[in-house]
Design a protein around this motif. Sequence first.
Motif, PDB file in Angstrom:
ATOM      1  N   ARG A 102       0.784  -1.189   0.210  1.00 28.71           N
ATOM      2  CA  ARG A 102      -0.128   0.087   0.167  1.00 28.71           C
ATOM      3  C   ARG A 102       0.969   1.233   0.060  1.00 28.71           C
ATOM      4  O   ARG A 102       1.337   1.859   0.850  1.00 28.71           O
ATOM      5  CB  ARG A 102      -0.982   0.010   1.384  1.00 28.71           C
ATOM      6  CG  ARG A 102      -1.921  -1.222   1.264  1.00 28.71           C
ATOM      7  CD  ARG A 102      -3.371  -0.844   0.172  1.00 28.71           C
ATOM      8  NE  ARG A 102      -3.891  -1.955   0.121  1.00 28.71           N
ATOM      9  CZ  ARG A 102      -3.648  -3.299  -0.590  1.00 28.71           C
ATOM     10  NH1 ARG A 102      -2.770  -3.059  -1.621  1.00 28.71           N
ATOM     11  NH2 ARG A 102      -4.465  -4.401  -0.706  1.00 28.71           N
ATOM     12  N   ASN A 103       1.326   1.580  -1.200  1.00 32.52           N
ATOM     13  CA  ASN A 103       2.217   2.747  -1.230  1.00 32.52           C
ATOM     14  C   ASN A 103       1.575   4.024  -1.023  1.00 32.52           C
ATOM     15  O   ASN A 103       0.586   4.167  -1.370  1.00 32.52           O
ATOM     16  CB  ASN A 103       2.980   2.694  -2.544  1.00 32.52           C
ATOM     17  CG  ASN A 103       4.328   3.351  -2.697  1.00 32.52           C
ATOM     18  OD1 ASN A 103       5.208   3.081  -1.703  1.00 32.52           O
ATOM     19  ND2 ASN A 103       4.288   4.373  -3.501  1.00 32.52           N
ATOM     20  N   GLU A 104       2.434   4.842  -0.840  1.00 38.13           N
ATOM     21  CA  GLU A 104       1.836   6.293  -0.310  1.00 38.13           C
ATOM     22  C   GLU A 104       3.003   7.316  -0.889  1.00 38.13           C
ATOM     23  O   GLU A 104       4.004   7.199  -0.892  1.00 38.13           O
ATOM     24  CB  GLU A 104       1.617   6.699   1.341  1.00 38.13           C
ATOM     25  CG  GLU A 104       0.753   5.627   1.847  1.00 38.13           C
ATOM     26  CD  GLU A 104      -0.903   6.200   1.834  1.00 38.13           C
ATOM     27  OE1 GLU A 104      -1.001   7.310   1.376  1.00 38.13           O
ATOM     28  OE2 GLU A 104      -1.626   5.464   2.363  1.00 38.13           O
ATOM     29  N   PRO A 105       2.406   8.588  -1.345  1.00 38.20           N
ATOM     30  CA  PRO A 105       1.184   8.979  -1.554  1.00 38.20           C
ATOM     31  C   PRO A 105       0.350   8.274  -2.754  1.00 38.20           C
ATOM     32  O   PRO A 105      -0.784   8.257  -2.650  1.00 38.20           O
ATOM     33  CB  PRO A 105       1.404  10.454  -1.692  1.00 38.20           C
ATOM     34  CG  PRO A 105       2.746  10.625  -2.158  1.00 38.20           C
ATOM     35  CD  PRO A 105       3.642   9.647  -1.612  1.00 38.20           C
ATOM     36  N   LEU A 106       1.311   7.859  -3.532  1.00 35.59           N
ATOM     37  CA  LEU A 106       0.551   7.487  -4.820  1.00 35.59           C
ATOM     38  C   LEU A 106       0.670   6.068  -4.874  1.00 35.59           C
ATOM     39  O   LEU A 106       1.735   5.213  -4.508  1.00 35.59           O
ATOM     40  CB  LEU A 106       1.505   7.865  -6.274  1.00 35.59           C
ATOM     41  CG  LEU A 106       1.335   9.308  -6.589  1.00 35.59           C
ATOM     42  CD1 LEU A 106       2.118   9.571  -7.887  1.00 35.59           C
ATOM     43  CD2 LEU A 106      -0.348   9.877  -6.682  1.00 35.59           C
TER      44      LEU A 106
END
Length: 630
Positions: free
Chosen positions: A390-394
């Motif tokens: 679940r990568n952040e921000p993209l």
Amino acid sequence: MNERPTRRVTMAQALIAFLRNQYVERDGVKQPFFAGCFGIFGHGNIAGVGQALQQMPEFRYYQARNEQAMVHSAVAYAKTKNRLQAFACTSSIGPGATNMVTGAALATINRLPVLLLPGDIFARRNVAPVLQQLESEHSQDISVNDSFRPVSRYWDRITRPEQLLTALPEAMRILTSPADTGAVTLALPQDVQTEAYAYPEAFFRERVWRVPRNRPDRGMLEQAAAWIRESKRPLVVGGGGVIYAEATDLLRRFVDQTGIPVGESMAGKGSLRYDHPLCLGAIGATGTLAANRIARDSDLVIGIGTRYSDFTTSSKTAFQHPDVRFININVAEFDAFKHFALPLVGDAQATLAELLTLLAGYHVDENYSAQARQLHTEWDAEVQRIYDVRNEPLPSQGELIGAVNELSSPDAIMVCAAGSLPGDLHKLWRARHPKNYHMEYGYSCMGYEIAGGLGSKMAAPERDVYVMVGDGSYLMMNSEIVTSIQEGYKLIIVLLDNNGFKSIGSLSRSLGQDGFGTRYVFPLNGVLPDDTAGTEAQTLPVDLAANARSLGAHVIECKTYADFVNALAAIHTTDRTSVIYIQNDRYLGVPGYGSWWDVAVAEVSTNPQVQAARTEWETMRAQVRSFLEG
Ligand SMILES: Cc1ncc(C[n+]2csc(CCOP(=O)(O)OP(=O)(O)O)c2C)c(N)n1
Ligand SMILES: [Mg+2]
């Protein structure tokens, strides 16, 4: 003398009347070969083929937006129908015609049938040069349509109406041949299209072209069985031919009986369900660790319906056993002989059935089978790991692929062609049926995705069609969104925006070139900035979601993974082609798993990064095999 009945019609009317009466039959199932005709009219076809199509509405005409796109739609239709049905495509002369050249190459390379009918300059020549004519001072027998010659399996120019009588049977032979199929081009001078001729009535009779299941030479089959029995580590490479021959059930029986594991090419993914314990998934440059490990040490590769592209063989480095041999099952002699193989020239179903009988009682060594099953399990865990990032921000592309896979119906079709998606999808997509994974990777043509999705949906309207497309491909060709809305074929388009070319950007960095020319950003100090510019580079004010909306699509814009999951659920309530738009990370990629792809690197350079890339390339280059030992 007995007068044979004739029908006085124009050449174009004869052509359409002939096409609508062509049928194919395989395994006792008969169906019309042509589903209709895509077209864009201009002065080069309106009064000929256009008039004929209007007069014969039972041969359905579909209006496309771009000639290249309509060939993609036609080809995707044929691919979805396992090459048993196809389309004709009519264009005007000049640019309308040459727009189809790319589509022709794609069809021929992927071995998929399409009948191209470009208009051509006047055969009578007296008014030349006509609008859009390529003049030549050396010959009056040249037009832009000659550029179709190298990309067509059959090419002809119909300069007299009666030439249809000999050209069309040849066209049909090629189009319906599993071994020879591809683009067939009949260039149609605009005057000849409109000329009347008394065609024999018999020409318009219903014809049934039987698609055979040819069997290979018996002696070679026996030799193949002996080679398999001798082998310690056999491996099947499942190619597109397994799927086109509808041999997936037989392949599963073959695997169950023998314990031989399967790696899959781009066109062959789905040959075996992803959750079969001996399915190793993707093989080659975009392959899984499971398939590439087994391939490396395999002493016998059984290629079924594969043309062994560089992606499948990791540019001929995938198979490193010193005495590796090949058995190739293929309808095309050309492919069957590759890698000095023992060629089993025949249909995959017919050949596997006979081979199974010859292999009665044979099973691979249990240790080998256990290793393959173990690698399968480990690979599945790796896929899950990437799905669960679940990568952040993209979000990462891998997690978005996971969401589409998990939230689409198991009988859906996913269509894709170019960019970073094919490599990721080849590894990560869990193919649940033979048509689940529709990847155009013979030509890897940016722009195929949406047009191809339309063709696929037309071929299988009962299935959901998910088009996965990058921003670069979307910008290159999004026109068929309009056609899908006009004809009421709902596509679910997943548009992954990473501001340019993630794929070529990462290739560029691997070559020491810092992503030069692969970002959609404004020039900085007079040049286009590469990846070293970081946040200094300014992105372009392009709104692809608004663009899709303007073409009539329903659009859902997402920012987060949660938005994306919600959109995938909401999409089932929309009534027309819908686009799920999301930005994703340009730099977070899925790694390679023991693979290589030969891309030439500069031999000399002033850039130390390029020099380093060259050294690495030379190491891998030394591992390239020529398979002379087999
Ligand atoms: C018609 C065409 N032109 C150029 C290429 C070379 N090429 C391969 S992938 C790619 C970039 C694709 O960009 P995008 O669709 O945004 O996908 P991404 O790489 O970002 O995933 C290019 C230019 C191609 N395959 N097809
Ligand atoms: Mg992109």
